[in-house]
Design an enzyme around this catalytic site. Structure first.
Site, PDB file in Angstrom:
ATOM      1  N   ASP A 133      91.229 144.721  59.996  1.00 33.96           N
ATOM      2  CA  ASP A 133      91.858 145.727  60.865  1.00 33.96           C
ATOM      3  C   ASP A 133      93.360 145.478  61.001  1.00 33.96           C
ATOM      4  O   ASP A 133      93.812 144.334  60.987  1.00 33.96           O
ATOM      5  CB  ASP A 133      91.179 145.700  62.245  1.00 33.96           C
ATOM      6  CG  ASP A 133      91.448 146.962  63.049  1.00 33.96           C
ATOM      7  OD1 ASP A 133      91.927 147.953  62.475  1.00 33.96           O
ATOM      8  OD2 ASP A 133      91.173 146.948  64.263  1.00 33.96           O
TER       9      ASP A 133
ATOM     10  N   HIS B  71      97.526 150.300  53.950  1.00 29.91           N
ATOM     11  CA  HIS B  71      96.239 150.249  53.254  1.00 29.91           C
ATOM     12  C   HIS B  71      96.389 149.650  51.850  1.00 29.91           C
ATOM     13  O   HIS B  71      95.518 148.908  51.390  1.00 29.91           O
ATOM     14  CB  HIS B  71      95.619 151.645  53.166  1.00 29.91           C
ATOM     15  CG  HIS B  71      95.221 152.205  54.502  1.00 29.91           C
ATOM     16  ND1 HIS B  71      94.568 151.440  55.450  1.00 29.91           N
ATOM     17  CD2 HIS B  71      95.377 153.437  55.050  1.00 29.91           C
ATOM     18  CE1 HIS B  71      94.347 152.195  56.524  1.00 29.91           C
ATOM     19  NE2 HIS B  71      94.831 153.400  56.320  1.00 29.91           N
TER      20      HIS B  71
ATOM     21  N   LEU C  95      79.220 134.463  44.421  1.00 25.51           N
ATOM     22  CA  LEU C  95      79.377 135.142  45.714  1.00 25.51           C
ATOM     23  C   LEU C  95      78.692 136.510  45.733  1.00 25.51           C
ATOM     24  O   LEU C  95      78.850 137.306  44.808  1.00 25.51           O
ATOM     25  CB  LEU C  95      80.888 135.319  45.980  1.00 25.51           C
ATOM     26  CG  LEU C  95      81.283 136.121  47.225  1.00 25.51           C
ATOM     27  CD1 LEU C  95      80.957 135.342  48.497  1.00 25.51           C
ATOM     28  CD2 LEU C  95      82.768 136.465  47.184  1.00 25.51           C
TER      29      LEU C  95
HETATM   30  C1  IPE Z   1      86.932 149.268  62.135  1.00 25.49           C
HETATM   31  O1  IPE Z   1      88.283 149.449  62.402  1.00 25.49           O
HETATM   32  C2  IPE Z   1      86.605 149.719  60.760  1.00 25.49           C
HETATM   33  C3  IPE Z   1      87.227 148.980  59.679  1.00 25.49           C
HETATM   34  C4  IPE Z   1      87.984 147.936  59.783  1.00 25.49           C
HETATM   35  C5  IPE Z   1      86.943 149.486  58.353  1.00 25.49           C
HETATM   36  P1  IPE Z   1      88.823 150.734  63.206  1.00 25.49           P
HETATM   37  O2  IPE Z   1      90.287 150.589  63.255  1.00 25.49           O
HETATM   38  O3  IPE Z   1      88.280 151.962  62.603  1.00 25.49           O
HETATM   39  O4  IPE Z   1      88.157 150.534  64.633  1.00 25.49           O
HETATM   40  P2  IPE Z   1      88.584 151.089  66.043  1.00 25.49           P
HETATM   41  O5  IPE Z   1      88.686 152.572  65.937  1.00 25.49           O
HETATM   42  O6  IPE Z   1      89.898 150.478  66.386  1.00 25.49           O
HETATM   43  O7  IPE Z   1      87.502 150.628  66.960  1.00 25.49           O
HETATM   44  C1  IPE Z   2      91.874 148.941  58.952  1.00 29.62           C
HETATM   45  O1  IPE Z   2      93.169 149.211  59.395  1.00 29.62           O
HETATM   46  C2  IPE Z   2      91.525 149.724  57.704  1.00 29.62           C
HETATM   47  C3  IPE Z   2      90.542 150.811  57.939  1.00 29.62           C
HETATM   48  C4  IPE Z   2      89.955 151.087  59.064  1.00 29.62           C
HETATM   49  C5  IPE Z   2      90.220 151.612  56.789  1.00 29.62           C
HETATM   50  P1  IPE Z   2      93.469 150.444  60.340  1.00 29.62           P
HETATM   51  O2  IPE Z   2      93.740 151.638  59.480  1.00 29.62           O
HETATM   52  O3  IPE Z   2      92.394 150.627  61.341  1.00 29.62           O
HETATM   53  O4  IPE Z   2      94.822 149.989  61.025  1.00 29.62           O
HETATM   54  P2  IPE Z   2      95.187 150.104  62.572  1.00 29.62           P
HETATM   55  O5  IPE Z   2      94.061 149.520  63.355  1.00 29.62           O
HETATM   56  O6  IPE Z   2      95.352 151.554  62.867  1.00 29.62           O
HETATM   57  O7  IPE Z   2      96.447 149.345  62.710  1.00 29.62           O
HETATM   58 MG    MG Z   3      92.074 149.869  63.187  1.00 26.42          MG
END
Ligand code: IPE
Ligand code: IPE
Ligand code: MG
Length: 240
Positions: free
Chosen positions: A12, A29, A123
């Site tokens: 995240d 990303h 793995l």
């Molecule tokens: C959870 O992260 C999903 C992934 C890391 C793929 P999100 O960024 O979507 O979660 P919330 O919305 O902050 O809970």
């Molecule tokens: C995690 O990073 C990747 C996915 C959920 C695909 P985020 O896109 O949720 O990044 P933040 O949390 O908004 O910074």
């Molecule tokens: Mg996120």
């Protein structure tokens, strides 16, 4: 020093990482995907058995269409470029989640990567894509109900083991360690059933800044913990 059997990571913070640099979220990303590759290789080199990566949640479909499209393109490119590397690294690739919701060519690429690496013995790499734990449990309950309706099963035969076997994760042990980056302290619909006795490790680092050293710190932290599984301390148990 014993490694966990199964590490799961909620990767995240990509969007915030990019925003801090005045870049579009998609920039984060791209960097995030590169970090995932590094962490996969490190886990493989360390001899870890199971690694699950939360790549796209069932709720991530709610993001703006352009971001979803970008993430799909990244996944497409990853599968195309990395499948042969996974073969070379003896990594077995599998997925959990509603793969049928993905574009058809990505479904094909996933099936190809899964088949192509199915004989690998190193793995076990599991990508959670379009994954939501409530959805997974709901589907499991539906399947069990169907079997009862068909009189293949009676209600008193429903137990934890039966439910476990209906989940998409039944091939692997439950995660011992769940890591979430970016300072968020929640599961976001990830492995709800499987996390019953997982150890959690949260760090402030945004995923694109996460390093192999950060992974090692998390593993060391895990090794020092005492897991009691509802019982009492192992030391007390043997001394009294
Ligand atoms: C959870 O992260 C999903 C992934 C890391 C793929 P999100 O960024 O979507 O979660 P919330 O919305 O902050 O809970
Ligand atoms: C995690 O990073 C990747 C996915 C959920 C695909 P985020 O896109 O949720 O990044 P933040 O949390 O908004 O910074
Ligand atoms: Mg996120």
């Amino acid at each position: 020093m014993s490694l966990p059997q199964h590490v799961a990571i909620i990767m995240d913070g990509n969007g915030r990482w990019a925003q801090q640099r005045n870049k579009p979220r998609t920039f984060g990303h791209i960097k995030g995907a590169r970090i995932a590759k590094k962490i996969i290789t490190a886990c493989s080199d360390k001899g870890l058995k199971n690694l699950t990566l939360y790549a796209f949640s069932s709720e991530n479909w709610l993001r703006p269409a352009t971001e979803v499209l970008f993430l799909m393109n990244l996944l497409r490119r990853y599968l195309k470029k990395e499948t042969e590397n996974l073969v070379r690294q003896n990594i077995r690739f599998q997925t959990i989640g509603e793969i049928e919701k993905l574009p058809a060519d990505i479904q094909t690429a996933i099936r190809y990567a899964t088949d192509r690496t199915s004989k690998n013995t190193g793995l076990n790499l599991v990508f959670a894509i379009s994954y939501g734990s409530r959805q997974e449990i709901t589907t499991a309950v539906q399947r069990i109900a169907e079997r009862i309706q068909q009189k293949e099963l009676s209600v008193d035969q429903i137990d934890e083991s039966l439910l476990h076997h209906e989940l998409s994760t039944s091939s692997w042990p439950d995660p011992d360690l769940i890591i979430r980056t970016s300072g968020e302290h929640r599961l976001s619909n990830f492995l709800l059933w499987q996390a019953a006795y997982s150890e959690f490790y949260f760090c402030e680092t945004l995923w694109p800044d996460f390093t192999v050293e950060d992974l090692e710190i998390a593993l060391l932290n895990f090794i020092k913990r005492e897991r009691r599984f509802g019982s009492i301390s192992h030391h007390e148990n043997t001394h009294h």
